[in-house]
Write an enzyme that holds these catalytic residues in place. Structure first.
Site, PDB file in Angstrom:
ATOM      1  N   GLU A  96       6.865  15.844  17.127  1.00 49.66           N
ATOM      2  CA  GLU A  96       7.351  15.783  15.744  1.00 49.66           C
ATOM      3  C   GLU A  96       6.500  16.708  14.875  1.00 49.66           C
ATOM      4  OE1 GLU A  96       6.772  12.319  13.097  1.00 49.66           O
ATOM      5  OE2 GLU A  96       8.908  12.438  12.653  1.00 49.66           O
ATOM      6  N   CYS A 145      12.648  11.820   8.470  1.00 51.49           N
ATOM      7  CA  CYS A 145      12.430  11.360   9.846  1.00 51.49           C
ATOM      8  C   CYS A 145      13.616  11.750  10.720  1.00 51.49           C
ATOM      9  CB  CYS A 145      12.234   9.855   9.857  1.00 51.49           C
ATOM     10  SG  CYS A 145      13.538   9.010   8.975  1.00 51.49           S
ATOM     11  N   GLY A 187       6.466   5.064   8.713  1.00 45.62           N
ATOM     12  CA  GLY A 187       5.500   6.164   8.710  1.00 45.62           C
ATOM     13  C   GLY A 187       5.403   6.743  10.100  1.00 45.62           C
ATOM     14  N   SER A 188       4.266   7.346  10.387  1.00 46.90           N
ATOM     15  CA  SER A 188       4.158   8.036  11.680  1.00 46.90           C
ATOM     16  C   SER A 188       3.924   7.037  12.816  1.00 46.90           C
ATOM     17  CB  SER A 188       3.024   9.052  11.623  1.00 46.90           C
ATOM     18  OG  SER A 188       1.806   8.365  11.489  1.00 46.90           O
ATOM     19  N   LYS A 233       0.856  -1.186   0.000  1.00 48.27           N
ATOM     20  CA  LYS A 233       0.000   0.000   0.000  1.00 48.27           C
ATOM     21  C   LYS A 233       0.891   1.234   0.000  1.00 48.27           C
ATOM     22  CE  LYS A 233      -1.742   2.978   2.344  1.00 48.27           C
ATOM     23  NZ  LYS A 233      -1.736   4.019   1.316  1.00 48.27           N
ATOM     24  N   GLU A 275       9.440   1.426  11.379  1.00 50.10           N
ATOM     25  CA  GLU A 275      10.261   2.586  11.738  1.00 50.10           C
ATOM     26  C   GLU A 275       9.346   3.804  11.700  1.00 50.10           C
ATOM     27  OE1 GLU A 275      13.149   2.067  12.944  1.00 50.10           O
ATOM     28  OE2 GLU A 275      13.182  -0.029  12.329  1.00 50.10           O
TER      29      GLU A 275
HETATM   30  P1  NAD Z   1       1.738   8.132   7.750  1.00 51.74           P
HETATM   31  O1  NAD Z   1       1.783   7.373   9.021  1.00 51.74           O
HETATM   32  O2  NAD Z   1       0.733   9.213   7.632  1.00 51.74           O
HETATM   33  O3  NAD Z   1       1.475   7.142   6.530  1.00 51.74           O
HETATM   34  C1  NAD Z   1       2.306   6.027   6.268  1.00 51.74           C
HETATM   35  C2  NAD Z   1       1.542   5.031   5.432  1.00 51.74           C
HETATM   36  O4  NAD Z   1       0.511   4.444   6.233  1.00 51.74           O
HETATM   37  C3  NAD Z   1       0.823   5.642   4.226  1.00 51.74           C
HETATM   38  O5  NAD Z   1       0.910   4.758   3.144  1.00 51.74           O
HETATM   39  C4  NAD Z   1      -0.602   5.770   4.717  1.00 51.74           C
HETATM   40  O6  NAD Z   1      -1.548   5.821   3.688  1.00 51.74           O
HETATM   41  C5  NAD Z   1      -0.720   4.492   5.529  1.00 51.74           C
HETATM   42  N1  NAD Z   1      -1.798   4.454   6.531  1.00 51.74           N
HETATM   43  C6  NAD Z   1      -2.283   5.461   7.276  1.00 51.74           C
HETATM   44  N2  NAD Z   1      -3.212   4.989   8.138  1.00 51.74           N
HETATM   45  C7  NAD Z   1      -3.307   3.652   7.932  1.00 51.74           C
HETATM   46  C8  NAD Z   1      -4.073   2.607   8.513  1.00 51.74           C
HETATM   47  N3  NAD Z   1      -4.951   2.849   9.506  1.00 51.74           N
HETATM   48  N4  NAD Z   1      -3.903   1.352   8.049  1.00 51.74           N
HETATM   49  C9  NAD Z   1      -3.012   1.089   7.067  1.00 51.74           C
HETATM   50  N5  NAD Z   1      -2.255   2.038   6.485  1.00 51.74           N
HETATM   51  C10 NAD Z   1      -2.401   3.307   6.909  1.00 51.74           C
HETATM   52  O7  NAD Z   1       3.232   8.700   7.489  1.00 51.74           O
HETATM   53  P2  NAD Z   1       3.741   9.658   6.320  1.00 51.74           P
HETATM   54  O8  NAD Z   1       3.192  11.032   6.527  1.00 51.74           O
HETATM   55  O9  NAD Z   1       3.592   9.024   4.990  1.00 51.74           O
HETATM   56  O10 NAD Z   1       5.315   9.687   6.639  1.00 51.74           O
HETATM   57  C11 NAD Z   1       5.869  10.550   7.567  1.00 51.74           C
HETATM   58  C12 NAD Z   1       6.182   9.836   8.853  1.00 51.74           C
HETATM   59  O11 NAD Z   1       7.054   8.749   8.582  1.00 51.74           O
HETATM   60  C13 NAD Z   1       6.926  10.713   9.851  1.00 51.74           C
HETATM   61  O12 NAD Z   1       6.414  10.470  11.136  1.00 51.74           O
HETATM   62  C14 NAD Z   1       8.364  10.224   9.736  1.00 51.74           C
HETATM   63  O13 NAD Z   1       9.156  10.464  10.882  1.00 51.74           O
HETATM   64  C15 NAD Z   1       8.173   8.777   9.463  1.00 51.74           C
HETATM   65  N6  NAD Z   1       9.344   8.193   8.812  1.00 51.74           N
HETATM   66  C16 NAD Z   1      10.176   7.408   9.563  1.00 51.74           C
HETATM   67  C17 NAD Z   1      11.316   6.864   8.996  1.00 51.74           C
HETATM   68  C18 NAD Z   1      12.242   6.006   9.810  1.00 51.74           C
HETATM   69  O14 NAD Z   1      13.076   5.321   9.218  1.00 51.74           O
HETATM   70  N7  NAD Z   1      12.141   6.013  11.109  1.00 51.74           N
HETATM   71  C19 NAD Z   1      11.602   7.118   7.655  1.00 51.74           C
HETATM   72  C20 NAD Z   1      10.716   7.895   6.912  1.00 51.74           C
HETATM   73  C21 NAD Z   1       9.589   8.421   7.502  1.00 51.74           C
END
Ligand code: NAD
Length: 542
Positions: free
Chosen positions: A425, A327, A265-266, A212, A293
């Site tokens: 954040e 991140c 993601g977050s 996804k 992560e």
């Molecule tokens: P996000 O959490 O909003 O989305 C991540 C993914 O999850 C997207 O594909 C989104 O559509 C999906 N998603 C959202 N809700 C969901 C659910 N209930 N079920 C299944 N999938 C769902 O994050 P973002 O805005 O795309 O990315 C930014 C975040 O990612 C920041 O918090 C950043 O720190 C983190 N990040 C961390 C690293 C790391 O290595 N630690 C690297 C890159 C980004």
């Protein structure tokens, strides 16, 4: 027949091309940018190797010119989610049975296709769709994607070669089975390389995925999917499933064949997914692997012995490259009073000097933030800082979303070291700075360690090497990636394995053995040559 024992040698990292004016790579990229700006792509789902159009589409836009539609993307519904599960399970046996060197050769072919034929395609789509400048795109969407593919091939061999000893009258061996079921790969918007690796790490170990992608990174992710198919990834091994995250997540994680998720993601989304795994736990055939992560509240800690010009240049890059949407981006900073006047002047001058605008103008150091939701969230923090007596904006603070989601790089000097912009954040170009009395060094190190729930990246700047070593030690759990006299962004695969502790994730260090080992379930096989034929032990015959 394949009876060779093959080891890939430790790879070289992909060179970062320079894109100087008139260079072949720059000319090719400029043509590709024009081509992609002037077309509207229709992005289908790809399930079992087949393109599927549901007719329910969303627009893919350019964040720096949000009125411009780059693509229309079909969205998965309940039926397609079910089809993706069937396809991933159907492909599993043949793919996991395949000699691993064949899987690795597909990874390496994909790496070479991205290094050559598709370099401009992947760069242009990342630049336009995710609003990255040339350099930010090149290091992510090309170099890091390639590095992940090559290092994973190398490290997979290390895992497969680790075998137990055998003894007299027995032969022992370990079989590294792929997990039983499918892997759910959920990717963020900010790194094309992470989106790639969330799929490619499980599949090199013989798994199949349902991917996804983030809605705001669909264009580059779609091109990646096509490159992987051209490289030889068979139908059903990766199933590309754009759509509503919560809907897809709920249906996939309710399946008894769900074997794990690979997430970046977050923190909030990760917690939601983990809770859903717990709620469904008794339905599953195996305990799922949970690898994720998440966010960070990354810091620079300045020791009184540091050199202000080095601190300033690294801070500006670490805080504002890719609009602070890494991140690992620096978002809080601790500066001793003795260095503050000089450092403040340097930081304010450099921040005001930054050019911001659309991605095709190479003079722009910064571009737009990803979407309106992010814009509103980030500017909310800026407004809070403007209104609070505990904070003062010393540079930036302006923003405008009329044509693109633009936010000026912003420096906030805080009086209260636990002011919300020091703790939460923000994921945008906002850096908060706390100036500490030099004699309160020890207290401030403790403050840095305890201010945020995250533990992703951090850095110390110090010319006093012994002090740097001590601070590194005291801040042991505050960061999974720690830097001495360098910015805390820009980790390179194979050189600085990446991942955070505390609320920043499971810290499985993408791009190496620690991560790959999560995608196998080893089976130990003992063979006895001459089995016993009497249940009594010899001493019992006396
Ligand atoms: P996000 O959490 O909003 O989305 C991540 C993914 O999850 C997207 O594909 C989104 O559509 C999906 N998603 C959202 N809700 C969901 C659910 N209930 N079920 C299944 N999938 C769902 O994050 P973002 O805005 O795309 O990315 C930014 C975040 O990612 C920041 O918090 C950043 O720190 C983190 N990040 C961390 C690293 C790391 O290595 N630690 C690297 C890159 C980004």
């Amino acid at each position: 027949m394949n009876n060779a024992i093959y080891n890939f040698s430790s790879p070289e990292n992909e060179p970062v091309l320079k894109y100087m004016k008139g260079s072949p790579e720059r000319v090719e990229l400029e043509e590709e940018l024009k081509r992609q700006i002037n077309q509207e792509v229709e992005i289908p789902l790809i399930i079992d190797g087949k393109e599927i159009r549901t007719g329910n589409t969303t627009d893919v836009i350019m964040p720096h010119e949000h009125g411009h539609v780059l693509a229309k993307c079909h969205q998965a519904g309940e039926k397609e989610i079910g089809m993706a599960i069937d396809a991933a399970l159907k492909a599993h046996r043949q793919w996991s049975d395949l000699t691993w060197t064949i899987r690795a050769s597909i990874m390496l072919k994909a790496a070479d296709l991205i290094s050559t034929k598709y370099r401009a395609t992947i760069n242009a789509s990342t630049m336009l769709g995710q609003s990255k400048n040339i350099y930010q795109s090149e290091i992510d969407a090309v170099c890091e994607v390639i590095d992940f593919l090559k290092y994973n091939s190398y490290y997979a061999g290390k895992i497969y070669e680790s075998q137990p000893k055998s003894a007299f009258n027995q032969l022992n061996r370990m079989e590294f089975r792929a997990l039983e079921g499918f892997i759910f790969a959920v990717s963020p918007f900010n790194f094309t390389s992470i989106a790639s690796n969330l799929n490619m790490a499980p599949i090199i170990m013989g798994n199949t995925t349902i991917w996804k992608p983030a809605p705001t990174a669909i264009l580059s992710n779609y091109y990646l999917m096509k490159v992987y198919m051209e490289a030889g990834v068979p139908a059903g091994v990766i199933n590309f499933l754009p759509g509503n995250g919560p809907q897809i997540g709920k249906q996939l994680m309710a399946s008894p064949d769900f074997a794990g998720f690979h997430f970046t993601g977050s923190n909030q989304t990760f917690n939601t997914l983990w809770k859903q795994v717990s709620e469904n736990l008794t339905k599953y055939k195996s305990y799922p692997r949970v690898v994720g992560e998440t966010g960070g509240k990354d810091y620079i800690f300045v020791h009184p012995s540091a050199k202000p010009d080095e601190v300033a240049a690294n801070t500006i890059r670490g805080a504002f490259e890719y609009q602070g949407q890494k991140c690992s981006a620096v978002s809080r900073m601790y500066v001793p009073t003795s260095l503050w006047p000089e450092l403040k002047e340097l930081l304010v001058d450099m921040t005001n000097d930054i050019r911001m605008g659309e991605v095709t103008n190479v003079k722009n150091f910064m571009n737009a933030v990803i979407d309106e939701k992010a814009f509103d969230k980030i500017t909310g923090y800026i407004e809070d800082a403007k209104e609070s007596a505990d904070a003062e904006i010393i540079a930036g603070g302006e923003y405008d979303k009329s044509e693109g989601y633009y936010i000026r790089p912003t420096l906030v000097q805080v009086k209260d070291p636990r002011f919300k912009t020091m703790q939460e954040e923000i994921f945008g170009p906002v850096l908060s700075i706390y100036v500490y009395p030099d004699e309160k060094l020890e207290d401030t190190i403790r403050l840095c360690d305890t201010t945020s729930p995250f533990g992703l990246t951090g850095a110390v700047f110090s010319k006093d090497r012994v002090a740097a070593a001590r601070i590194c030690d005291q801040l042991r759990y505050s960061a999974g990636n720690f830097y001495i006299n360098d910015k805390p962004t820009g980790a390179i695969v194979g050189l600085q394995p990446f991942g955070g502790s505390r609320m920043s994730g499971t810290n499985d260090k993408a791009g190496g053995e620690f991560n790959l080992v999560r995608w196998v379930s080893p089976r130990t096989i003992k063979e006895t040559f001459v089995p016993v034929s009497d249940y009594r032990y010899p001493y019992m015959k006396e």
